[in-house]
Design a protein around this motif. Structure first.
Motif, PDB file in Angstrom:
ATOM      1  N   ALA A 135      13.139  -8.629  -4.931  1.00  0.00           N
ATOM      2  CA  ALA A 135      11.944  -8.048  -4.308  1.00  0.00           C
ATOM      3  C   ALA A 135      11.476  -6.824  -5.083  1.00  0.00           C
ATOM      4  O   ALA A 135      10.264  -6.616  -5.279  1.00  0.00           O
ATOM      5  CB  ALA A 135      12.237  -7.682  -2.853  1.00  0.00           C
ATOM      6  N   GLN A 136      12.409  -6.003  -5.541  1.00  0.00           N
ATOM      7  CA  GLN A 136      12.051  -4.832  -6.333  1.00  0.00           C
ATOM      8  C   GLN A 136      11.334  -5.230  -7.615  1.00  0.00           C
ATOM      9  O   GLN A 136      10.312  -4.644  -7.978  1.00  0.00           O
ATOM     10  CB  GLN A 136      13.300  -4.020  -6.674  1.00  0.00           C
ATOM     11  N   LEU A 137      11.865  -6.235  -8.311  1.00  0.00           N
ATOM     12  CA  LEU A 137      11.253  -6.677  -9.559  1.00  0.00           C
ATOM     13  C   LEU A 137       9.853  -7.217  -9.322  1.00  0.00           C
ATOM     14  O   LEU A 137       8.930  -6.978 -10.118  1.00  0.00           O
ATOM     15  CB  LEU A 137      12.129  -7.746 -10.219  1.00  0.00           C
ATOM     16  N   ALA A 146      14.810 -11.381   5.370  1.00  0.00           N
ATOM     17  CA  ALA A 146      14.638  -9.972   5.010  1.00  0.00           C
ATOM     18  C   ALA A 146      13.793  -9.866   3.745  1.00  0.00           C
ATOM     19  O   ALA A 146      12.851  -9.045   3.660  1.00  0.00           O
ATOM     20  CB  ALA A 146      15.999  -9.312   4.799  1.00  0.00           C
ATOM     21  N   PHE A 147      14.103 -10.682   2.771  1.00  0.00           N
ATOM     22  CA  PHE A 147      13.334 -10.731   1.530  1.00  0.00           C
ATOM     23  C   PHE A 147      11.871 -11.069   1.816  1.00  0.00           C
ATOM     24  O   PHE A 147      10.947 -10.424   1.304  1.00  0.00           O
ATOM     25  CB  PHE A 147      13.971 -11.764   0.598  1.00  0.00           C
ATOM     26  N   TRP A 148      11.662 -12.063   2.651  1.00  0.00           N
ATOM     27  CA  TRP A 148      10.309 -12.526   2.964  1.00  0.00           C
ATOM     28  C   TRP A 148       9.486 -11.417   3.636  1.00  0.00           C
ATOM     29  O   TRP A 148       8.345 -11.150   3.255  1.00  0.00           O
ATOM     30  CB  TRP A 148      10.405 -13.758   3.849  1.00  0.00           C
ATOM     31  N   HIS A 149      10.063 -10.749   4.606  1.00  0.00           N
ATOM     32  CA  HIS A 149       9.335  -9.690   5.298  1.00  0.00           C
ATOM     33  C   HIS A 149       9.135  -8.466   4.410  1.00  0.00           C
ATOM     34  O   HIS A 149       8.127  -7.758   4.521  1.00  0.00           O
ATOM     35  CB  HIS A 149      10.060  -9.307   6.585  1.00  0.00           C
ATOM     36  N   LEU A 176       2.604  -9.679  -0.567  1.00  0.00           N
ATOM     37  CA  LEU A 176       2.921 -10.481  -1.751  1.00  0.00           C
ATOM     38  C   LEU A 176       3.464 -11.860  -1.400  1.00  0.00           C
ATOM     39  O   LEU A 176       3.793 -12.647  -2.292  1.00  0.00           O
ATOM     40  CB  LEU A 176       3.939  -9.738  -2.621  1.00  0.00           C
ATOM     41  N   GLN A 177       3.543 -12.169  -0.119  1.00  0.00           N
ATOM     42  CA  GLN A 177       4.088 -13.471   0.294  1.00  0.00           C
ATOM     43  C   GLN A 177       3.318 -14.649  -0.295  1.00  0.00           C
ATOM     44  O   GLN A 177       3.904 -15.689  -0.608  1.00  0.00           O
ATOM     45  CB  GLN A 177       4.105 -13.573   1.817  1.00  0.00           C
ATOM     46  N   ASP A 178       2.014 -14.492  -0.469  1.00  0.00           N
ATOM     47  CA  ASP A 178       1.215 -15.589  -1.020  1.00  0.00           C
ATOM     48  C   ASP A 178       1.632 -15.966  -2.434  1.00  0.00           C
ATOM     49  O   ASP A 178       1.355 -17.084  -2.887  1.00  0.00           O
ATOM     50  CB  ASP A 178      -0.276 -15.210  -1.034  1.00  0.00           C
ATOM     51  N   ASP A 179       2.296 -15.052  -3.124  1.00  0.00           N
ATOM     52  CA  ASP A 179       2.658 -15.295  -4.524  1.00  0.00           C
ATOM     53  C   ASP A 179       4.060 -15.881  -4.696  1.00  0.00           C
ATOM     54  O   ASP A 179       4.459 -16.195  -5.819  1.00  0.00           O
ATOM     55  CB  ASP A 179       2.595 -13.984  -5.321  1.00  0.00           C
ATOM     56  N   VAL A 180       4.795 -16.042  -3.603  1.00  0.00           N
ATOM     57  CA  VAL A 180       6.228 -16.358  -3.719  1.00  0.00           C
ATOM     58  C   VAL A 180       6.599 -17.596  -2.907  1.00  0.00           C
ATOM     59  O   VAL A 180       6.136 -17.783  -1.777  1.00  0.00           O
ATOM     60  CB  VAL A 180       7.080 -15.160  -3.248  1.00  0.00           C
ATOM     61  N   VAL A 181       7.438 -18.431  -3.493  1.00  0.00           N
ATOM     62  CA  VAL A 181       8.094 -19.535  -2.786  1.00  0.00           C
ATOM     63  C   VAL A 181       9.593 -19.421  -3.026  1.00  0.00           C
ATOM     64  O   VAL A 181      10.032 -19.167  -4.152  1.00  0.00           O
ATOM     65  CB  VAL A 181       7.585 -20.913  -3.257  1.00  0.00           C
TER      66      VAL A 181
END
Length: 423
Positions: A268-270, A313-316, A321-326
């Motif tokens: 998540a930091q990266l 936890a990562f998702w929240h 930025l959720q739209d960019d990640v699967v």
């Protein structure tokens, strides 16, 4: 001799072979400090893969609770979805499948159609060897031991651009996973705080010592700092300046203190640092439940609690930025339908996996799971593999990362998609 282009593509700025426990070498830090900070790599799509090593029991994670054959096969392990069971009841997903109660943190994401489950997924290779099955799945070639590259490394090569950053493909592990072996640049980072990096599995860089790296730097610095190298140095500078130790997740999120929780927190930091991350990898261990598997409590319950809570936890933490990640999980195979004599389950065939994202066809258990009568079992003992893992992995990678060449991604695969991603 490495050319400037070869130096970049081989991960020259990945600091391979240095084993940095004390931070970034001074000569890199000085070069980075002299460069003007610019806008980096924003808007990248990111695929995060989690390998559950040890073979997760998919029938306990997501149970076909109406199947009387399963209930008879697991007199001490079967769990009911009846509400009378209280906190020990499965979470009814669709009237047929129930989610293990320790994965309650997944319930809302499934209801919101952000989480999809694929059941009956596995490898067409029938091996029950952990090592071989993991190797086949990570190489993406289930009938070839000679494949030198991993499917995620090939995915990195299909992104449609040369990596202008050493952080395109990053594994938050102490050693390079088989999935990242190959010619395309990749990093294995055990800890952002320590920045201890190994390049196992990357022949172009694995044996270069610090002195030879510095020599290469001296020879190519002027060229590197003019084009893509400038962005690479800026990315290194960002890692150096960021207080990763005292990172505060968004939205009051608290990550589990497990290895997986720590890995996802650093991923998540990266992502938030905009250093160009596009493919990330993490591991979850301890899924080989031969003994005392447990139900509401026990080894399995602890594992799925950590998996689901770490992922959510990562998702929240991602917020906007959720739209960019699967996020996609995987495991080498499943467990036997029948429990064994020591309160556990043995090596089986099919399992299930979890895919989380806003572009996922969520709120559904995909795949085919027949009733678990003995005539429907593989080898008379296992949940049959009805979905080749490549059918799912290719669809997720292609749709999310916009890859174009399945023949390179999964050689010899001629399967079809199953609709786990929205059009």
């Amino acid at each position: 001799m490495l050319t400037r282009r070869g130096f970049l593509k081989a991960g020259g700025l990945s600091l391979f072979g240095i084993g940095l426990m004390g931070g970034i070498p001074a000569f890199i830090a000085e070069a980075a400090a002299g460069e003007k900070q610019s806008r980096l790599y924003k808007g990248k799509k990111v695929l995060v893969c989690i390998f559950q090593r040890g073979a997760m029991d998919g029938l306990m994670a997501v149970t076909p609770f109406t199947d009387t054959y399963l209930q008879k096969a697991r007199p001490n392990l079967f769990m009911s979805a009846a509400k009378s069971g209280g906190n020990g009841s499965l979470i009814d997903l669709d009237g047929r499948f129930g989610l293990h109660p320790a994965m309650k943190s997944f319930e809302r994401a499934f209801a919101d159609k952000q989480l999809a489950i694929v059941h009956g997924i596995g490898s067409p290779n029938t091996t029950r060897s952990h090592f071989d099955a993991q190797d086949y799945m990570e190489s993406g070639t289930p009938f070839s031991k000679s494949t030198s590259s991993g499917w995620l490394n090939r995915a990195a090569g299909l992104l449609g651009h040369d990596a202008a950053t050493p952080f395109t493909a990053v594994s938050l592990t102490s050693a390079m996973p088989r999935s990242f072996y190959g010619d395309n640049p990749a990093l294995a980072i055990s800890s952002l705080q320590d920045f201890a990096i190994q390049m196992r599995g990357n022949p172009a860089g694995a044996n270069l010592a610090a002195k030879s790296f510095e020599d290469l730097y001296d020879q190519t610095a002027s060229g590197l700092l003019q084009q893509t190298g400038r962005e690479s140095f800026e990315a290194v500078k960002m890692l150096q300046k960021t207080n990763v130790k005292n990172y505060k997740p968004a939205n009051g999120v608290v990550y589990p203190t497990s290895a997986l929780g720590s890995s996802l927190k650093q991923i998540a930091q990266l992502i938030k640092m905009n250093v160009g991350l596009e493919i990330a990898f993490a591991e979850s261990n301890g899924w080989d439940t031969h003994f005392n598997q447990g139900t509401v409590n026990g080894i399995f319950a602890r594992n799925v609690t950590d998996l689901s809570e770490s992922i959510m936890a990562f998702w929240h933490d991602l917020g906007a930025l959720q739209d960019d990640v699967v996020i996609m999980s995987m495991t080498e195979f499943g467990r036997t339908v029948h429990q064994n004599g020591t309160g556990g389950t043995d090596h089986g065939r099919a399992s299930c996996n979890f895919i989380l994202g806003n572009d996922v066809a969520g709120g559904k258990v995909h795949g085919k799971v027949d009733t678990l009568a003995v005539e429907n079992l593989e080898d008379g003992r296992d949940l049959a593999v009805t979905t080749d893992f490549r059918n799912v992995f290719s669809e997720v990678a292609d749709k999310h990362l916009l890859l174009k060449n399945d023949k390179i991604l999964f050689p010899d695969w001629k399967g079809s998609r199953i609709g786990v991603m929205n059009a």
